[in-house]
Design a protein around this motif. Sequence first.
Motif, PDB file in Angstrom:
ATOM      1  N   SER A  72       3.614  -5.798  20.951  1.00 17.69           N
ATOM      2  CA  SER A  72       5.236  -5.974  21.697  1.00 17.69           C
ATOM      3  C   SER A  72       6.145  -4.213  21.935  1.00 17.69           C
ATOM      4  O   SER A  72       6.184  -4.096  23.432  1.00 17.69           O
ATOM      5  CB  SER A  72       5.587  -7.061  22.258  1.00 17.69           C
ATOM      6  N   ALA A  73       6.052  -3.829  21.133  1.00 19.29           N
ATOM      7  CA  ALA A  73       7.684  -2.672  20.881  1.00 19.29           C
ATOM      8  C   ALA A  73       6.190  -1.410  20.522  1.00 19.29           C
ATOM      9  O   ALA A  73       7.251  -0.172  21.299  1.00 19.29           O
ATOM     10  CB  ALA A  73       8.616  -3.005  19.881  1.00 19.29           C
ATOM     11  N   ALA A  74       5.744  -1.317  19.583  1.00 17.25           N
ATOM     12  CA  ALA A  74       5.126  -0.276  19.213  1.00 17.25           C
ATOM     13  C   ALA A  74       3.830  -0.191  18.537  1.00 17.25           C
ATOM     14  O   ALA A  74       3.455  -1.393  18.727  1.00 17.25           O
ATOM     15  CB  ALA A  74       6.207   0.370  18.242  1.00 17.25           C
ATOM     16  N   GLN A  75       3.761   0.544  18.465  1.00 16.21           N
ATOM     17  CA  GLN A  75       2.581   1.230  17.313  1.00 16.21           C
ATOM     18  C   GLN A  75       2.946   1.553  15.953  1.00 16.21           C
ATOM     19  O   GLN A  75       3.573   2.322  15.684  1.00 16.21           O
ATOM     20  CB  GLN A  75       1.215   1.665  17.976  1.00 16.21           C
ATOM     21  N   GLY A  76       2.300   0.501  14.729  1.00 20.26           N
ATOM     22  CA  GLY A  76       3.440   1.143  13.804  1.00 20.26           C
ATOM     23  C   GLY A  76       2.514   0.462  12.740  1.00 20.26           C
ATOM     24  O   GLY A  76       2.133  -0.285  12.643  1.00 20.26           O
ATOM     25  N   ALA A  77       2.146   1.599  11.513  1.00 21.52           N
ATOM     26  CA  ALA A  77       2.096   1.225  10.373  1.00 21.52           C
ATOM     27  C   ALA A  77       2.579   1.865   8.947  1.00 21.52           C
ATOM     28  O   ALA A  77       3.062   2.659   8.709  1.00 21.52           O
ATOM     29  CB  ALA A  77       0.722   1.764  10.037  1.00 21.52           C
ATOM     30  N   PRO A  78       2.598   0.987   8.041  1.00 19.60           N
ATOM     31  CA  PRO A  78       3.786   1.194   6.457  1.00 19.60           C
ATOM     32  C   PRO A  78       3.045   2.658   5.777  1.00 19.60           C
ATOM     33  O   PRO A  78       1.701   3.467   5.562  1.00 19.60           O
ATOM     34  CB  PRO A  78       3.156  -0.240   5.600  1.00 19.60           C
ATOM     35  N   GLN A  79       3.750   3.420   5.784  1.00 17.68           N
ATOM     36  CA  GLN A  79       2.993   4.515   4.604  1.00 17.68           C
ATOM     37  C   GLN A  79       3.034   4.018   2.761  1.00 17.68           C
ATOM     38  O   GLN A  79       4.002   2.927   2.644  1.00 17.68           O
ATOM     39  CB  GLN A  79       4.074   5.390   4.694  1.00 17.68           C
ATOM     40  N   GLY A  80       2.536   4.259   2.620  1.00 16.24           N
ATOM     41  CA  GLY A  80       1.432   3.672   1.699  1.00 16.24           C
ATOM     42  C   GLY A  80       1.474   4.814  -0.149  1.00 16.24           C
ATOM     43  O   GLY A  80       1.431   6.476   1.007  1.00 16.24           O
ATOM     44  N   GLY A  81       1.012   4.647  -0.520  1.00 13.07           N
ATOM     45  CA  GLY A  81       0.135   5.937  -1.673  1.00 13.07           C
ATOM     46  C   GLY A  81       0.502   5.713  -2.969  1.00 13.07           C
ATOM     47  O   GLY A  81       0.871   4.288  -3.691  1.00 13.07           O
ATOM     48  N   HIS A  82       0.381   6.577  -3.614  1.00 12.39           N
ATOM     49  CA  HIS A  82       0.799   6.665  -5.025  1.00 12.39           C
ATOM     50  C   HIS A  82       1.116   7.865  -5.995  1.00 12.39           C
ATOM     51  O   HIS A  82       1.161   8.809  -5.279  1.00 12.39           O
ATOM     52  CB  HIS A  82      -0.998   6.165  -5.374  1.00 12.39           C
ATOM     53  N   ASN A  83       1.802   7.771  -6.959  1.00 17.02           N
ATOM     54  CA  ASN A  83       2.824   8.603  -7.176  1.00 17.02           C
ATOM     55  C   ASN A  83       1.962   8.798  -8.725  1.00 17.02           C
ATOM     56  O   ASN A  83       1.813   7.548  -9.377  1.00 17.02           O
ATOM     57  CB  ASN A  83       4.457   8.482  -7.386  1.00 17.02           C
ATOM     58  N   LEU A  84       2.448   9.888  -9.596  1.00 15.64           N
ATOM     59  CA  LEU A  84       1.943   9.805 -11.485  1.00 15.64           C
ATOM     60  C   LEU A  84       3.731  10.050 -11.473  1.00 15.64           C
ATOM     61  O   LEU A  84       4.206  11.264 -11.156  1.00 15.64           O
ATOM     62  CB  LEU A  84       1.410  11.344 -11.575  1.00 15.64           C
ATOM     63  N   ALA A  85       3.803   9.088 -12.494  1.00 16.10           N
ATOM     64  CA  ALA A  85       5.164   9.302 -13.183  1.00 16.10           C
ATOM     65  C   ALA A  85       5.107   9.432 -14.931  1.00 16.10           C
ATOM     66  O   ALA A  85       4.063   8.937 -15.345  1.00 16.10           O
ATOM     67  CB  ALA A  85       6.164   7.904 -12.870  1.00 16.10           C
ATOM     68  N   VAL A  86       6.012   9.854 -15.585  1.00 18.59           N
ATOM     69  CA  VAL A  86       6.151  10.159 -16.531  1.00 18.59           C
ATOM     70  C   VAL A  86       6.673   9.299 -17.665  1.00 18.59           C
ATOM     71  O   VAL A  86       7.868   8.962 -16.759  1.00 18.59           O
ATOM     72  CB  VAL A  86       6.287  11.654 -17.017  1.00 18.59           C
ATOM     73  N   TYR A  87       6.534   8.611 -18.910  1.00 19.68           N
ATOM     74  CA  TYR A  87       7.661   7.793 -19.691  1.00 19.68           C
ATOM     75  C   TYR A  87       8.368   7.955 -20.103  1.00 19.68           C
ATOM     76  O   TYR A  87       8.314   9.476 -20.730  1.00 19.68           O
ATOM     77  CB  TYR A  87       6.094   7.086 -19.668  1.00 19.68           C
ATOM     78  N   ALA A  88       9.808   7.787 -20.008  1.00 19.66           N
ATOM     79  CA  ALA A  88      11.526   8.440 -21.082  1.00 19.66           C
ATOM     80  C   ALA A  88      10.726   8.562 -21.953  1.00 19.66           C
ATOM     81  O   ALA A  88      11.039   9.267 -22.778  1.00 19.66           O
ATOM     82  CB  ALA A  88      12.232   7.551 -20.003  1.00 19.66           C
ATOM     83  N   GLY A  89      10.304   7.316 -22.208  1.00 15.14           N
ATOM     84  CA  GLY A  89       9.768   7.540 -24.357  1.00 15.14           C
ATOM     85  C   GLY A  89       8.490   7.743 -24.529  1.00 15.14           C
ATOM     86  O   GLY A  89       8.650   8.529 -25.536  1.00 15.14           O
TER      87      GLY A  89
END
Length: 422
Positions: free
Chosen positions: A298-315
């Motif tokens: 009733s107010a808008a058309q919206g869809a969530p932003q998603g996705g995937h990142n690659l991260a490096v373990y600190a250890g």
Amino acid sequence: MRRGITATALVAALALAATACGSDDETGGKSSGELSGTVTWWDTSSVGSEDKVFKKLAEGFEKKHPKVDVKYVNVPFGEAQNKFKNAAQAGDGAPDVIRSEVAWTPDFANLGYLAPLDGTAALKNQDDFLKQAVASTKYEDKTYAVPQVIDSMGIFYNKKMFEEAGVEAPANLADLKTVAKKIKDKTGKTGLYLRGDDPYYFLSFLYGEGGDMVDAGSKSVTIDKPEGVKAFKAVKALVDDGTAKTDASDGWENMMQAFKNGDVAMMINGPWAVADTLTGKEFTDKANLGVAPVPAGSAAQGAPQGGHNLAVYAGSKNLDASYAFVEYMTSVDSQATAAGELNLLPTRTSAYAKKEAVDSEIVGFFKPVVETAVERPWIPEGGSLFEPLRIEYTKVLTGQTTPEKAAKATGDSYRKLLEGWK
């Protein structure tokens, strides 16, 4: 805000512990400027479709760096977040690189489990990344991940079924109900499969009513405002009037099978589902798959932003090779391959000019959708917001509670989780 062990302390502790390792069998590093050793990568992509492509890409990195052994491990998406936390906290068994859902990145960074990437090889040509994709990689003004794919949601529909019923893709919820009724009358099939065990599929309805889970800027809980109640009412109405069928468990499998077999005409999903969808008997002709924006509320058309990142373990014991691996897997060529073979959306602007991305109708459709998608709150607790919502969302759809009670219960849970929030 309560924090885990800091990144500095974690690395120091790992250096002292013989068992602390991101790579189980080899420390690796550089030898005369050449990368070597082992990089363990936890891939959380879909088994049977995405995993094959990403594993092949990882093998390409090994060809480029023959002294590096990439230990590929596919970890089920639903298990990966807690499994990584447990391994990082214990200082034993965490991977060098993890494919992190966007909401996990600030959570892991807050706990000190990720290596900062600013100034490293992982962020090569960082100005080429889409601004909205970069947003989820930041925490307290540092970069802790590199965006690999970005996505949003749309409504998938069976073109033949639509043609038989004489209908077009619904633009709003009123249209959705009309379309579903005509489909039922003409074909005997249900209009929409509404996944009932995953609140991520509820977000489009929440945004459509002008609501959100929280407002991170003002540190306010908003799920229990009138807009949130309206969203719960909207999804309940779809089930009550027969527009949609739903479930309380095994939602992904039930939804995909129902759509692929032609038991329902529509489902709400994202680009990650295309490869699997096209294996269904209804879509042996790929042209039968239609995709349109999610119906507006009733107010808008919206869809969530998603996705995937690659991260490096600190250890990680092999940071240099890990940084290089992340750069390779998020490069223009790697992203173009994923776009061409899996219809996944690149996070690099220049990748959209590659033939593989240009030739993908799905990428072409979702690119403008992603550009207008609603950003989720990039806070450490962002991923934890879903479990309280899941419980109440499922209860609403299965008639165990009312929209009003569900909104209040979710809001109460959020305020316990987010200390000091209004």
